[in-house]
Enzyme design. Structure first.
Site, PDB file in Angstrom:
ATOM      1  CG  ASN A 143      -0.293  -0.378   2.487  1.00 30.80           C
ATOM      2  OD1 ASN A 143       0.244  -1.474   2.607  1.00 30.80           O
ATOM      3  ND2 ASN A 143      -0.296   0.516   3.457  1.00 30.80           N
ATOM      4  CB  CYS A 192       2.770   6.354  11.524  1.00 33.12           C
ATOM      5  SG  CYS A 192       3.989   5.070  11.404  1.00 33.12           S
TER       6      CYS A 192
HETATM    7  C1  LIG Z   1      -6.531  -0.281   3.381  1.00 30.03           C
HETATM    8  C2  LIG Z   1      -5.794  -1.530   3.632  1.00 30.03           C
HETATM    9  C3  LIG Z   1      -6.206  -2.429   4.634  1.00 30.03           C
HETATM   10  C4  LIG Z   1      -7.343  -2.129   5.555  1.00 30.03           C
HETATM   11  O1  LIG Z   1      -8.578  -2.221   4.910  1.00 30.03           O
HETATM   12  P1  LIG Z   1      -9.876  -1.582   5.608  1.00 30.03           P
HETATM   13  O2  LIG Z   1     -11.010  -2.003   4.730  1.00 30.03           O
HETATM   14  O3  LIG Z   1      -9.663  -0.100   5.585  1.00 30.03           O
HETATM   15  O4  LIG Z   1      -9.963  -2.148   6.977  1.00 30.03           O
HETATM   16  C5  LIG Z   1      -5.490  -3.598   4.775  1.00 30.03           C
HETATM   17  N1  LIG Z   1      -4.453  -3.884   3.991  1.00 30.03           N
HETATM   18  C6  LIG Z   1      -4.035  -3.061   3.010  1.00 30.03           C
HETATM   19  C7  LIG Z   1      -2.882  -3.455   2.165  1.00 30.03           C
HETATM   20  C8  LIG Z   1      -4.686  -1.852   2.797  1.00 30.03           C
HETATM   21  O5  LIG Z   1      -4.263  -1.035   1.846  1.00 30.03           O
END
Ligand SMILES: *Cc1c(COP(=O)(O)O)cnc(C)c1O
Length: 399
Positions: free
Chosen positions: A156, A330
C-alpha cells in the site's frame, strides 16, 4: 486553469476512493425499497437475498473462486485479523510458526504481534531494495511447525506487486496455508486463487470505488477455520450478523466495473504515473522513487526527497488543494518513519521525506503537472529553510 486548480486534487486513492455514482445508484434501492433481511422466509426478502448472491458471484469470479468461498466482513482489517487468528488456531496441533513480511499493512503486523504474545512464533521476512519478497527467503523460513504464510499481494505504500504465484506454489508444496492481503490489488491487477495457490484472500470495497465498511475473506473450501463471529447462521456459520445488503451490493457493482475496465484503466494510469515519476526524478534533485519500477500498482508513485520532512510537504500541498500521503500508515504526530521504507533499507533521515501519490482513472495530466510544479516549489522552499541542506550545499555545492 487557475479556477480549476482551486478545486481539490485527490491523489490519495490508496487510502480510499470515491464511490462511483453507478455504485451508489445500485445501492440506494437496498436502503429504501428492498430493505428486507435476506435471511427471512417471506418473498419480500428474496430480492435482497438475490442481490447478495449476485454480488458474491461477481466477487468470486473476479479471483477464480466459488461463490460459497466468499465470506463478507466489515473490511480489509477484519479479514486480515480473521484469516491469521482463526487459521493458526485451527492448525495449532501442527505447530505455532507463522511466516509474514516486514512490509505488511498494520492489520497483519499488529495481528502477528498479538499472536506472538499468545505463544506463536513469527518470522518477518526481509525484502529487497524495491520491496520485493524473495520466494527463496520463504523456503528458507519454513520449519516443521510452520502453519501459515501471509504475504501481501501489493504494498500500500510503495506499490510493489509481490510474486504470489511462486510463493503460493511453495506453500502448497509444503502443505502450509497461504493467505494474502490483496486489499490494494483486488480489482486493480489480476488475481487468481487457483493459479496462485491462495487459501485465503482479503479484499475491501472502499479501495476500488465501493463503499467503506464492507470487505470479504475468501476461504478455500476445505480449509478448517474457526468462526469469527458467533450468532446467526450467516456466511455458512462463520461470520454471523445480518448482511450489510447495500454494502454488499455496492461492493459487487464496484468489482463489476473494476474488472470490466481494468485493462483500459491500467493503461491510462500507468502512462500518467510514469509521466509523474519521470518529471519528479528529472526536475527535483535528491529525489528517489520507492518501490519496483515496473512491478508496481498502476496508480502508485512513492518518492523520498532528501533534506525535508514529509509532513511539512503534505501540509503545504494541502494548502494548494492537493491531497497526498506520506505513505506511512502511522498516525500523524508519530516520529517513526514508515516501517516499509525502513525495510527497503532507507536510513531514517531519507525515509522521513516521503510522499505517496496514488492516482485514479479520473486523475488528469493537468492535475499531475500542477502537482509536480507545486512539489518542486515546496521542496525548494523547505530545503532553503533546512540547516542540513545548507551544510550539504556548503560541502558539495548546489545541484
Ligand atoms: C486499506 C488496507 C487495509 C485495511 O482495509 P480496511 O477495509 O480499511 O480495513 C489492509 N491492507 C491493506 C494493504 C490496505 O491497503
Amino acid at each position: 486553469m487557475d479556477i480549476k486548480m482551486k478545486e481539490l486534487i485527490y491523489l490519495d486513492n490508496a487510502a480510499t476512493t470515491q464511490v462511483y455514482p453507478e455504485v451508489l445508484d445500485a445501492m440506494t434501492p437496498y436502503f429504501t425499497q428492498y430493505y428486507g433481511n435476506p435471511s427471512a422466509i417471506y418473498s419480500f426478502a428474496s430480492d435482497a437475498l438475490k442481490a447478495v448472491s449476485e454480488a458474491r458471484k461477481i466477487l468470486s469470479e473476479g479471483i477464480g473462486a466459488k461463490p460459497e468461498e466468499i465470506y463478507f466482513t466489515a473490511g480489509g482489517s477484519e479479514s486480515d485479523n480473521w484469516a491469521m487468528k482463526a487459521a493458526v488456531e485451527a492448525y495449532a496441533a501442527k505447530g505455532k510458526h507463522i511466516i509474514t513480511t516486514k512490509i505488511e499493512h498494520h492489520a497483519i503486523l499488529h495481528t502477528a504481534q498479538y499472536l506472538e504474545k499468545h505463544g506463536y512464533e513469527v518470522t518477518y521476512l526481509d525484502v529487497d531494495e524495491n520491496g520485493m519478497v524473495s520466494p527463496e527467503a520463504v523456503v528458507a523460513a519454513i520449519r516443521p511447525g510452520t502453519v501459515l504464510i501471509s504475504v501481501m499481494a501489493a504494498n500500500n505504500e510503495i506499490g510493489t506487486i509481490e510474486p504470489l504465484e511462486e510463493i503460493g506454489a511453495i506453500a502448497k508444496e509444503n502443505g502450509i496455508l497461504f493467505h494474502t492481503d490483496a486489499v490494494q490489488a483486488f480489482g486493480h491487477v489480476p488475481l487468481d486463487v487457483e493459479k496462485m495457490h491462495i487459501d485465503m484472500l482479503s479484499a475491501s470495497a472502499h479501495k476500488l470505488n465501493g463503499p467503506k465498511g464492507i470487505g470479504f475473506l475468501y476461504i478455500r473450501q476445505g480449509v478448517k477455520m474457526q468462526a469469527l463471529i458467533h450468532g446467526g447462521g450467516q456466511e455458512r456459520q462463520r461470520r454471523a450478523g445480518t448482511h450489510n445488503v447495500p454494502g454488499i451490493v455496492g461492493f459487487g457493482e464496484a468489482a463489476k466495473i473494476a474488472f470490466r475496465e481494468m485493462d483500459k484503466r491500467n493503461a491510462y494510469e500507468c502512462a500518467l504515473r510514469d509521466h509523474l515519476i519521470e518529471r519528479v526524478l528529472a526536475e527535483i534533485p535528491y529525489s528517489r522513487l520507492n518501490g519496483d519500477r515496473t512491478n508496481r500498482l498502476p496508480g502508485n508513485a512513492s518518492f523520498c526527497f532528501r533534506f525535508i520532512e514529509g509532513e511539512s510537504l503534505l501540509i503545504l500541498l494541502d494548502q494548494n488543494g492537493i491531497c497526498a500521503s506520506s505513505g506511512s500508515a502511522c498516525t500523524s504526530g508519530s516520529l517513526d518513519p514508515s516501517h516499509v521504507l525502513l525495510a527497503i533499507g532507507l536510513p531514517h533521515e531519507i525515509a522521513h521525506g516521503s510522499l505517496r501519490l496514488t492516482l485514479s482513472e479520473k486523475t488528469t495530466k493537468e492535475e499531475i503537472d500542477f502537482t509536480v510544479d507545486k512539489i518542486k516549489e515546496i521542496v525548494e522552499r523547505l530545503r532553503n529553510m533546512s540547516p542540513l541542506y545548507e551544510d550539504f550545499v556548503k560541502k558539495n555545492g548546489k545541484a
